[in-house]
Structure formats: structure tokens, C-alpha cells
Design an enzyme around this catalytic site. Structure first.
Site, PDB file in Angstrom:
ATOM      1  N   TYR A  80      -9.422  -5.716   2.269  1.00  0.00           N
ATOM      2  CA  TYR A  80     -10.578  -5.373   1.488  1.00  0.00           C
ATOM      3  C   TYR A  80     -11.751  -4.212   1.992  1.00  0.00           C
ATOM      4  CZ  TYR A  80     -14.063  -7.781  -1.185  1.00  0.00           C
ATOM      5  OH  TYR A  80     -14.750  -8.342  -2.287  1.00  0.00           O
ATOM      6  N   LYS A 112      -7.983  -4.131  -1.744  1.00  0.00           N
ATOM      7  CA  LYS A 112      -8.504  -4.678  -2.589  1.00  0.00           C
ATOM      8  C   LYS A 112      -9.585  -3.482  -2.231  1.00  0.00           C
ATOM      9  CE  LYS A 112     -12.129  -8.143  -4.279  1.00  0.00           C
ATOM     10  NZ  LYS A 112     -13.150  -8.892  -4.585  1.00  0.00           N
TER      11      LYS A 112
END
Length: 305
Positions: free
Chosen positions: A138, A166
Site C-alpha cells: 500500500y 495499491k
């Protein structure tokens, strides 16, 4: 090498409904999970920032992840967020995810400490060893003040568990970097107003908080662009969705908007935990109008108008 998990579709970082006294409203959470699964989302994420993880104890986060995993009943994959300031807390969340049968973990940079790329990589690999599950990195430097750069990706990307990232930097050049230089790490859209660009560059998944209350519309954009390759229609859908993205991303009240969006659908979301406060009447009215307009516009596109 085939990844252990293929990221396809819409993944919802689930909000945490709270009762008026601040306790977790598990009944409301069960209803939301059912709504999302029935709507066709492709995966659920527990313990993300949209779920107010920063305002929850490790025990609460584990209880939430366990509850969501049990309610999903294997119908969709469940990804457990491990983001925490302390490495031992992240390891506890990662180990818990493995024990409860979660499908993957979401692994971000520890906030506030501002680690070097080497320190950040060693932290990630320690969490990797604790979980031995597929990992979605992330990258969100706007919140963490640290980017998962080349040195980090080169070191961490050697793990067979690192299957995706992500990408929430907002820097379109990062998308180009990931697509060209790290094709073995699946890129997932984490910047909502760039979903069309992510899909054009080969991303096949979108981790989007707005799917808590507009799952069908988010799924429609994914199916149009990724499954059908119809970017002309995709641009029309994205154009209809951009006013919502502006409200969510630029108003400074992201979680409040997402939780009120859930309330608009008729489900309970409850208040935020401190320090956040809810929307005022004008903000609620603006959000409701944006949602109505979006749904009308997307419905017209579906009907061929």
C-alpha cells in the site's frame, strides 16, 4: 511466475459501523457485508484506514477481521490490513490474519516514523514472514510521508508473497513505473479519480471506498474498461463519477462522506470515532445530490442513452 492470488475487480475497504456509544455495531457490519457480497464486489478489506483502524485497538481490529472473514463464508476473498505504527502490532495482525483464514494482507508503511527504503523493506519482510500470505503493498506517501520507491520494491518484490500494490500516490508517473518495470507486481488502483488511467495501463482491480455505498456503479466501470475494453463508454462513466471523487478526495472529510453514503443507502454506519466528527447539514445535502446525479447518469449510460 503465476502469482498466488490474482487481483481482479472491485475490492471494498469496509467501513466500521459504530453505535452511539462508540462500540462496534456488528449487526450493522453483517448487513453491510451481505449487501456488498450480493452486489457483486470481488473482495473485502478489513482494517484499512477507511475502517478507522487508527482509532481501534489491535484486539478490535482482529475481532473485525475475524467477523468479516466468517461472514464472507468464502464467497469473496478477505484481505486484512496490517498498517500500524509498531512492527509488533503489524505482526500480530498478520499472524491473526493467517490464523483466521484470511486470503491476503494489505501492507503499508508505518506512519510517522519516516523509515528509509531499507528500513521500510525490512519491516515489510518481517511482517511477510509472520503471515506467509499473499501481500498487497500500500503506497500512500500523502499519509505516510514515505514512498515505496525502487530500492524498496527491488528488495521486497523478491518475495513470492508480494503479489500486488495499491498505488495511492496520485503521481501518474508511478503508474508508468509499475507497469513498465514491475509487471510481476499487480497494480491496483488506489487513487479513485485515476481509475480510468489505471485500467488503461493494465490494472485489473480497484480498491475503492466509494464501493461501500455505490458498489454497482464501481463494478460497472471495471467491467466496461477491463472486461469489455470499452474505454469510450468508460470515459462517460468516469466523467459521471468524478464529482463524487472531488467530494471524497478534496473535501477533507473522506471517511465521513463514505459513512454517510452508507447511511443514504439505508444501512447503519454510525458516527466516527474521535477525533473525527460527522458531516454538517450542508455537506450531507451536497453529498446526497452528487450521489443522486451520479446514479441517474450511470443508469442512463447503461440503458444506452
Amino acid at each position: 511466475m503465476t502469482p498466488r492470488m490474482v487481483l481482479e475487480g472491485i475490492y471494498t475497504p469496509v467501513i466500521t459501523p459504530f453505535a452511539a456509544d462508540g462500540e462496534i455495531d456488528f449487526e450493522a457490519l453483517a448487513e453491510l457485508v451481505e449487501r456488498l457480497v450480493e452486489a457483486g464486489v470481488h473482495g473485502l478489506i478489513s482494517g484499512g484506514s477507511t475502517g478507522e483502524n487508527y482509532a481501534e485497538t489491535i484486539e478490535e481490529r482482529l475481532a473485525l477481521a475475524r467477523f468479516i472473514t466468517e461472514r464472507a463464508k468464502g464467497r469473496v476473498p478477505v484481505i486484512v490490513g496490517t498498517g500500524a505504527m509498531r512492527t509488533p502490532d503489524s505482526i500480530a495482525l498478520a499472524q491473526g490474519a493467517r490464523t483466521m483464514g484470511a486470503d491476503a494482507i494489505l501492507l503499508g508503511t508505518p506512519p510517522y516514523s519516516v523509515p528509509t527504503e531499507r528500513e521500510n523493506a525490512l519491516n515489510a519482510l518481517a511482517i511477510d514472514r509472520a503471515a506467509d500470505l499473499p501481500i498487497i503493498l500500500y503506497n500512500y506517501p500523502g499519509r505516510m510521508s514515505v514512498e515505496m520507491g525502487r530500492a524498496f520494491l527491488d528488495r521486497v518484490g523478491r518475495s513470492r508473497n508480494v503479489i500486488g500494490i495499491k498505488e495511492s500516490s496520485g503521481d501518474i508517473n508511478r503508474l508508468h513505473l509499475l507497469a513498465r518495470d514491475y509487471p510481476h507486481i499487480q497494480t491496483s488502483c488506489g487513487m479513485d479519480d485515476q481509475a480510468l488511467e489505471f485500467f488503461a495501463w493494465g490494472a485489473r482491480s480497484w480498491i475503492c471506498a466509494g464501493s461501500n455505498f455505490l458498489p454497482e456503479e464501481h463494478i460497472y466501470l471495471y467491467e466496461t474498461c477491463v472486461l469489455q475494453g470499452d474505454f469510450a463508454t468508460g470515459r462517460r462513466i468516469m466523467s459521471a463519477m468524478l464529482p463524487l471523487m472531488r467530494v471524497l478526495e478534496q473535501g477533507g472529510k473522506f471517511i465521513q462522506c463514505v459513512k454517510h453514503g452508507v447511511e443514504i443507502t439505508g444501512l447503519r454506519a454510525g458516527p466516527m470515532r474521535p477525533p473525527l466528527k460527522g458531516l454538517n447539514k450542508d455537506e450531507k445535502r451536497e453529498l446526497a445530490q452528487v450521489i443522486r446525479t451520479l446514479k441517474t447518469a450511470v443508469a442512463a449510460i447503461k440503458e444506452g442513452n
